[in-house]
Design an enzyme around this catalytic site. Structure first.
Site, PDB file in Angstrom:
ATOM      1  N   GLU A  73     -11.536  11.763   1.302  1.00 31.44           N
ATOM      2  CA  GLU A  73     -11.150  11.396   2.950  1.00 31.44           C
ATOM      3  C   GLU A  73     -12.070  12.279   3.746  1.00 31.44           C
ATOM      4  O   GLU A  73     -12.596  11.816   4.798  1.00 31.44           O
ATOM      5  CB  GLU A  73      -9.821  11.772   3.196  1.00 31.44           C
ATOM      6  CG  GLU A  73      -8.609  10.844   2.583  1.00 31.44           C
ATOM      7  CD  GLU A  73      -8.388  10.679   1.195  1.00 31.44           C
ATOM      8  OE1 GLU A  73      -7.845  10.080   0.581  1.00 31.44           O
ATOM      9  OE2 GLU A  73      -8.619  11.900   0.619  1.00 31.44           O
ATOM     10  N   HIS A 142       3.715   9.608   0.731  1.00 35.54           N
ATOM     11  CA  HIS A 142       3.509   8.404   1.302  1.00 35.54           C
ATOM     12  C   HIS A 142       4.450   7.987   2.477  1.00 35.54           C
ATOM     13  O   HIS A 142       4.711   6.680   2.324  1.00 35.54           O
ATOM     14  CB  HIS A 142       3.502   7.284   0.006  1.00 35.54           C
ATOM     15  CG  HIS A 142       2.572   7.788  -1.077  1.00 35.54           C
ATOM     16  ND1 HIS A 142       2.719   8.556  -1.958  1.00 35.54           N
ATOM     17  CD2 HIS A 142       1.273   7.223  -1.460  1.00 35.54           C
ATOM     18  CE1 HIS A 142       1.895   8.616  -2.969  1.00 35.54           C
ATOM     19  NE2 HIS A 142       0.810   7.777  -2.530  1.00 35.54           N
TER      20      HIS A 142
END
Length: 341
Positions: A73, A142
């Site tokens: 990322e 998540h």
């Protein structure tokens, strides 16, 4: 739900579109409109994204414009900055917004600050987008809503739509804005059929920084965004049976924030409950409450209330997950207490 305010009248397609399809349409249309736009992220090309949001993009626009990136990322965010500095409009996908933390330095110290440190000469048209939110059994890694991190970083826009119409219109607005935007997509809304909408055929945007009243009321105001808007709407239906009229304000855009719509609603109801699924401590619900008590204190007949996730990671086991998160029942009970204050 029938309580959701309808989009402005416009020529419409014949088929209802879900939240995911609305975002996909926005990306396809902006790639067609802007030849300098590129998309990049993990598995967004050949796979079409973990949820299918970018399915077909690479086949249509090629590998030079839809780029499969390594699992980093930091690299995704950093190269987005470099490409934007070289004239590109960039959509950078985080496969899950939980993992945006590993790109945090590039986003808050580079992306957010460029316009300021160049005395306004440089804009970075970047949208960092991805799935977020709980209620789906995603557990610790998540399920997060970490939007307050970026609301606290001047230079970033922060957006979280709750409807397909807004998802498409806000995505288009963010990609054209010229400022970097963190775009939270609620994954539990991606394919929720009951919120599907017939979308306009014509090109449209939903301006950043404009809230919308999803339901009119006179006794109490609910302020929310993302998935929790639907909890508020359902709570309003339940409260109506008990003789309490609740107004529901969907802020849609956190930064910039439409204070005027919130204050206008409180002027009618004199009470406010803010609902979001991030933790309470230092969460964005607290920011809204702070602005209300600072700028609209005289309008209040009861203390403002926050209904948020408990200050704990999101559990995997369903009963525990629901225990720590906002719910219709929690909103109804808090509203009944607040209107009696």
């Amino acid at each position: 739900m029938s309580a959701v305010a309808q989009a402005p009248a416009a020529p419409a397609q014949s088929v209802k579109k879900n939240y995911l399809t609305a975002i996909k349409e926005a990306l396809f249309e902006e790639m067609e409109r802007n030849p300098d736009m590129i998309c990049q992220g993990e598995d967004i090309g050949r796979l079409g994204g973990a949820f299918g949001v970018t399915e077909g993009l690479q086949a249509r626009f090629g590998e030079s414009r839809v780029i499969d990136m390594p699992i980093s990322e930091g690299a995704i965010a950093g190269t987005a900055v470099g490409m934007a500095l070289n004239g590109k409009t960039v959509m950078a996908e985080m496969q899950f917004m939980d993992f945006i933390s590993t790109g945090f330095d590039q986003i808050v110290n580079m992306m957010a600050t460029y316009h300021y440190r160049t005395a306004g000469e440089v804009n970075l048209p970047i949208v960092v987008r991805g799935p977020a939110g709980a209620y789906g059994g995603g557990a610790l890694y998540h399920s997060q809503m970490n939007e307050a991190w970026f609301c606290n970083s001047p230079g970033l826009r922060v957006v979280c739509p709750s409807t397909p119409y807004d998802a498409k219109g806000l995505m288009k607005a963010a990609l054209r804005d010229g400022n970097p935007c963190i775009f939270y997509e609620i994954k539990e809304l991606y394919r929720r059929n009951e919120i599907s909408e017939v979308l306009p055929e014509n090109d449209y945007i939903v301006p950043l920084g404009e809230a919308i009243v999803r339901r009119e009321g006179k006794d109490i105001t609910f302020v929310s965004y993302g998935q929790n808007v639907y909890h508020c709407l359902q709570a309003a239906i339940e409260l109506q049976k008990l003789g309490v009229s609740a107004e529901v304000v969907d802020i849609r855009s956190l930064v910039p924030l439409d204070e005027e719509t919130i204050f206008k609603s409180i002027a009618k109801t004199n009470r406010i409950i803010v609902v979001n699924e991030a933790p309470m401590t230092c969460g964005f619900a607290g920011e809204i409450v702070a602005r209300v008590t600072t700028k609209a204190f005289d309008l209040l007949d009861a203390p403002p209330v926050r209904i948020t996730r408990l200050d704990t990671p999101v559990p995997w086991v369903k009963p525990l997950e629901l225990f720590v998160l906002p719910s219709v029942e929690k909103i109804v009970q808090s509203a009944l207490q607040t209107v009696k204050y």
